[in-house]
Design an enzyme around this catalytic site. Structure first.
Site: not given
Ligand SMILES: NC(=O)c1ccc[n+]([C@@H]2O[C@H](COP(=O)([O-])OP(=O)(O)OC[C@H]3O[C@@H](n4cnc5c(N)ncnc54)[C@H](OP(=O)(O)O)[C@@H]3O)[C@@H](O)[C@H]2O)c1
Length: 315
Positions: A57, A127
Site C-alpha cells: 500500500y 498477499h
Molecule cells: N488482500 C488483498 O488483495 C486486498 C485487496 C483489496 C483490499 N484489501 C484490503 O481491504 C480493505 C477494504 O477494501 P477497499 O478499501 O479496497 O474497498 P472497500 O472497502 O470496498 O471500499 C473503499 C472505498 O469506499 C469508500 N467509502 C467507504 N465508506 C464510505 C462512505 N460511508 N461514503 C462514501 N464512500 C465511502 C472509500 O472512500 P475514501 O477512501 O475516499 O474515504 C473507498 O473509496 C483495503 O483498504 C485493504 O486493507 C485487500
C-alpha cells in the site's frame, strides 16, 4: 463494539476491520496527512480493534501512517489494536510486483515492524500466491518469522481452495483474506471451507470498492492505475448498471430502517456465518463513524433473503 474469536487463534476481533489501502494514497483519492491520520484514529476511537495493511500500500506509506497514528493516540494503544499486514507483494515505481521469495518476505517483515513502530505483527498474510516460487520457500520464511516471535499468526490472501490446502501442508495457516461483497461472491467455496477448518475469515472490498455506498451514480474516467479502473470492475459496464439496480433494492431497506447504504453492505457481509470480520476502507472520519453505526443493528433473515435474491437476479 462486540468482538468475535478470529478462527482458532486467541485473537478477539471486531466484526469490522479497518482497511488502509486507500490511506496509503496510491490508486485512490488524495487526502492530506492530517485527514489520513485522523481516519485511523477515528477507526480506533469507534472501537474497531483490527487494522489491515500491506507494504504494497504505497511502498509502506499506509503502514507508516498507522505507526504514527497509534503513537499519537498515546501509551497503550498498540496493545489494544491488532494489526494484519502482508508480504510477498511489493510496490515498485508505481507497479505491484509479486514474489514469494524468502529474502523479500524477511526484508518486508523487517520494514513493516519499523513502519508500524512495533515489535510484533499479529497476522502476517501472503498477499498473493506466487505460482513460481515453491511454497516450502515462501512459508518456510513465515515459519521462521513466527518461531522468532516477529509474527504471531500466518495467513493467506487471494488463494483458491487448492492453493490454501497446499499452503496448510507447509505452515500453520490460520487466516484467509479474500474479496467478498454483495457484488463479488467468487470466493464463496474457499471461504466456507476455511471457516469449516476453523481459520479466521476476513473479507476485503466489502463495499465493492465504494460503489455499494451509493456514492457513484455516473460512470467516471479514472487514471490507469486507479483501483476503480484497474482492480474493481464495478465502475464500468456491464457491472455498473447492474450495481445501480441492486442499490435500489438496498435503498428500500435503508429507508425503512433509516440507515446508510454502506451499513447494509457491511452487515450483509459481516453477518454471513462463514465471515469473522469484514474489512472496509475509508479515508475520512465522518465516513468511518457513519459506517461503524452498522454495528448497532443487524439485518433480519428476511432482509438478508431479499438481498440475496436481488443479487441472484440482478448480477
Ligand atoms: N488482500 C488483498 O488483495 C486486498 C485487496 C483489496 C483490499 N484489501 C484490503 O481491504 C480493505 C477494504 O477494501 P477497499 O478499501 O479496497 O474497498 P472497500 O472497502 O470496498 O471500499 C473503499 C472505498 O469506499 C469508500 N467509502 C467507504 N465508506 C464510505 C462512505 N460511508 N461514503 C462514501 N464512500 C465511502 C472509500 O472512500 P475514501 O477512501 O475516499 O474515504 C473507498 O473509496 C483495503 O483498504 C485493504 O486493507 C485487500
Amino acid at each position: 463494539m462486540d468482538k468475535v474469536r478470529f478462527g482458532k487463534t486467541e485473537m478477539m476481533v471486531t466484526p469490522m476491520t479497518f482497511g488502509t489501502w486507500g490511506i496509503g494514497g496510491a490508486g485512490w483519492d488524495a487526502n492530506s496527512d492530517e485527514t489520513r491520520l485522523d481516519a485511523i484514529a477515528a477507526a480506533v476511537e469507534c472501537g474497531i480493534n483490527f487494522i489491515d495493511t500491506a507494504p504494497a500500500y504505497n511502498a509502506g506509506k499506509a503502514e507508516r501512517y498507522i505507526g504514527k497514528a497509534l503513537d499519537d493516540l498515546g501509551h497503550g494503544w498498540r496493545e489494544k489494536v491488532l494489526i494484519a499486514t502482508k508480504c510477498a507483494n511489493a510496490f515498485i515505481d508505481g507497479q505491484y510486483v509479486r514474489s514469494g521469495k524468502a529474502d523479500l518476505i524477511l526484508r518486508q517483515c523487517d520494514e513493516s515492524l519499523q513502519n508500524l513502530r512495533t515489535d510484533h505483527i499479529d497476522l502476517l498474510i501472503v498477499h498473493w500466491p506466487d505460482p513460481v516460487v515453491p511454497y516450502e520457500e515462501t512459508f518456510g520464511a513465515l515459519n521462521r518469522l513466527k518461531e522468532e516471535g516477529a509474527i504471531r499468526h500466518i495467513g493467506v490472501s487471494n488463494f483458491n481452495l487448492e492453493q490454501l490446502k497446499h499452503a496448510m501442508e507447509v505452515a500453520d495457516v490460520e487466516a484467509l483474506q479474500v474479496q467478498f461483497s454483495m457484488v463479488d461472491m467468487d470466493n464463496l467455496e474457499v471461504m466456507q471451507w476455511a471457516h469449516e477448518q476453523d481459520l479466521g475469515v476476513m473479507t476485503y472490498g466489502s463495499l465493492g470498492g465504494g460503489i455499494l455506498t451509493g456514492r457513484y451514480r455516473t460512470i467516471e474516467k479514472y487514471e490507469a492505475m486507479d483501483s476503480r479502473n484497474r482492480f474493481y470492475p464495478y465502475f464500468k459496464e456491464p457491472m455498473f448498471s447492474k450495481v445501480m439496480k441492486l442499490l435500489d433494492v438496498m435503498q428500500t431497506i435503508a429507508d425503512a430502517r433509516g440507515v446508510q447504504l454502506a451499513e447494509i453492505a457491511m452487515n450483509w457481509s459481516r453477518q454471513k456465518p462463514f465471515v469473522d470480520t469484514s474489512i472496509f476502507g475509508a479515508q475520512k472520519r465522518s465516513r468511518i463513524e457513519s459506517n461503524a453505526k452498522c454495528m448497532d443493528w443487524e439485518l433480519t433473515a428476511e432482509e438478508m433473503l431479499t438481498l440475496d435474491e436481488a443479487i441472484a437476479k440482478i448480477l
